[in-house]
Design an enzyme around this catalytic site. Structure first.
Site, PDB file in Angstrom:
ATOM      1  N   CYS A  11       0.839  -1.202   0.000  1.00 31.49           N
ATOM      2  CA  CYS A  11       0.000   0.000   0.000  1.00 31.49           C
ATOM      3  C   CYS A  11       0.875   1.254   0.000  1.00 31.49           C
ATOM      4  O   CYS A  11       0.362   2.366   0.121  1.00 31.49           O
ATOM      5  CB  CYS A  11      -0.947   0.006   1.194  1.00 31.49           C
ATOM      6  SG  CYS A  11      -0.101  -0.045   2.793  1.00 31.49           S
ATOM      7  N   GLU A  62      -1.870   1.271  -4.577  1.00 29.88           N
ATOM      8  CA  GLU A  62      -1.701  -0.098  -4.100  1.00 29.88           C
ATOM      9  C   GLU A  62      -1.130  -0.881  -5.271  1.00 29.88           C
ATOM     10  O   GLU A  62      -1.602  -0.740  -6.408  1.00 29.88           O
ATOM     11  CB  GLU A  62      -3.052  -0.689  -3.686  1.00 29.88           C
ATOM     12  CG  GLU A  62      -2.941  -2.002  -2.957  1.00 29.88           C
ATOM     13  CD  GLU A  62      -3.264  -1.882  -1.470  1.00 29.88           C
ATOM     14  OE1 GLU A  62      -3.221  -2.911  -0.787  1.00 29.88           O
ATOM     15  OE2 GLU A  62      -3.547  -0.765  -1.002  1.00 29.88           O
TER      16      GLU A  62
END
EC number: 2.1.1.35
Length: 366
Positions: free
Chosen positions: A323, A357
């Site tokens: 992330c 992400e």
């Protein structure tokens, strides 16, 4: 005020992320990224709002990150339709109830694609039996309006739940319906559509894999359960007790018999694997019996610590969901000394923000 999204600019913002990811990955000789788009609106399954009191009025607010200006939120197109409907129902249900609205300062929402929702009401006061009685009336009223809702009250050192503090999500993943228990105040993937893409990408990336899978940071078993079909056995670690309990439920609910969850941190597991420490939690588990040729990691924003990176390098295949591309790149500086990137993916988990992400599959260099 309605908080509008620049949906007409969705493709441009996505392409900017693709360009930025390619630039970041250029020095690692990464392949062209697979790009997975989010719905342009109503994609988020979690939302938190402050509650603003203005004389007899009551409404959700957010603060502008730059100006710190207060913004009234009546509709929130970032969140799924269920959260938007529930926001209105909560304001209507609390507004004229002096006990439920008194010192209420925040409302948190967690929803599923299967139309279940948790609403947590946060207070600057003690909560007791009187609050519970009024909350039951509100809960029953919401159910009569058609909401499948769990209502929770929170205050300092207090948590009152009327029924449960979890809801069960059902996701269509690679032709199967997967059940995932989601617990209030525990981590869940915020964008359900993108989560499905991530799970299916991970399944495709490990098709034909040999041996067993080791997963660090498994949460509620989101990836472990979906990937179990590609491996003989899965050994997964997670430190948070509620997530471990949810993962155990999910293993049974999905009738999966080859996944073992251990409650420990990635750092502790590395110490156990290196023989540096012994843990009672590992009694009865023969780590040496596992033939893990693939390791899966989905670490927090800080990435993998130095010792875990070294441990991860010992595996022929590394599947890494990140992330935070900055910490991913920092880890890749070490990992690409022994492995090459064979797959790269961009998942637009957080549209209209700078957050990215991404996923990489690394394979050992012969």
């Amino acid at each position: 005020m309605q908080n509008l999204l620049p949906t007409e600019d969705y493709e441009n913002q996505l392409m900017e992320k693709v360009h930025r990811l390619k630039e970041m990955m250029a020095s690692f000789n990464a392949p062209e990224p697979e790009v997975f788009r989010s719905p342009a609106s109503h994609y988020r399954m979690r939302a938190e709002f402050r509650i603003w009191h203005e004389e007899d009025d009551l409404y959700h607010i957010m603060f502008d990150q730059q100006t710190k200006q207060r913004i009234q939120i009546d509709q929130f197109p970032v969140a799924c339709h269920l959260i938007n409907s529930m926001m209105q129902a909560i304001i209507a249900g609390v507004k004229n109830n002096s006990l439920l609205r008194h010192k209420l300062f925040q409302a948190d929402y967690l929803a599923t694609r299967s139309n279940k929702i948790i609403v947590s009401l946060l207070y600057h006061k003690k909560l007791g039996d009187e609050w519970r009685e009024q909350a039951v009336v509100l809960r029953n009223q919401l159910k009569a309006e058609g909401f499948d809702v769990q209502l929770i009250g929170r205050a300092s050192k207090t948590k009152i739940m009327l029924d449960h503090d979890y809801i069960d999500e059902e996701l269509p993943v690679a032709g199967k319906s997967m059940i995932y228990r989601q617990v209030e105040n525990s981590f869940t993937q915020p964008n359900a559509s993108i989560n499905i893409h991530m799970l299916e990408w991970a399944i495709n990336s490990t098709k034909g894999a040999k041996g067993d899978l080791l997963e660090l940071y498994c949460g509620n078993g989101n990836f472990s359960l979906a990937l179990a079909q590609n491996f003989e056995r899965v050994l997964a670690t997670e430190i948070a007790k509620p997530s471990v309990a949810a993962a155990q439920f999910n293993i049974e609910a999905n009738k999966i018999d080859n996944v073992q969850i251990i409650r420990m941190s990635a750092e502790e597991f590395t110490q156990a694997m290196n023989g540096e420490r012994e843990f009672n939690r590992l009694q009865g588990i023969d780590l040496k019996s596992y033939q893990c040729e693939t390791i899966f990691v989905d670490p927090p924003r800080s990435g993998l610590d130095e010792e875990t990176v070294k441990m991860v390098q010992g595996y022929p295949r590394i599947l890494y969901i990140s992330c935070n591309p900055e910490t991913l790149c920092r880890n890749l500086e070490t990992l690409t000394q022994t492995h090459k990137i064979s797959k790269l993916a961009l998942f637009d988990q957080f549209p209209y923000t700078h957050h990215m992400e991404c996923g990489v599959l690394l394979e050992k260099i012969d």
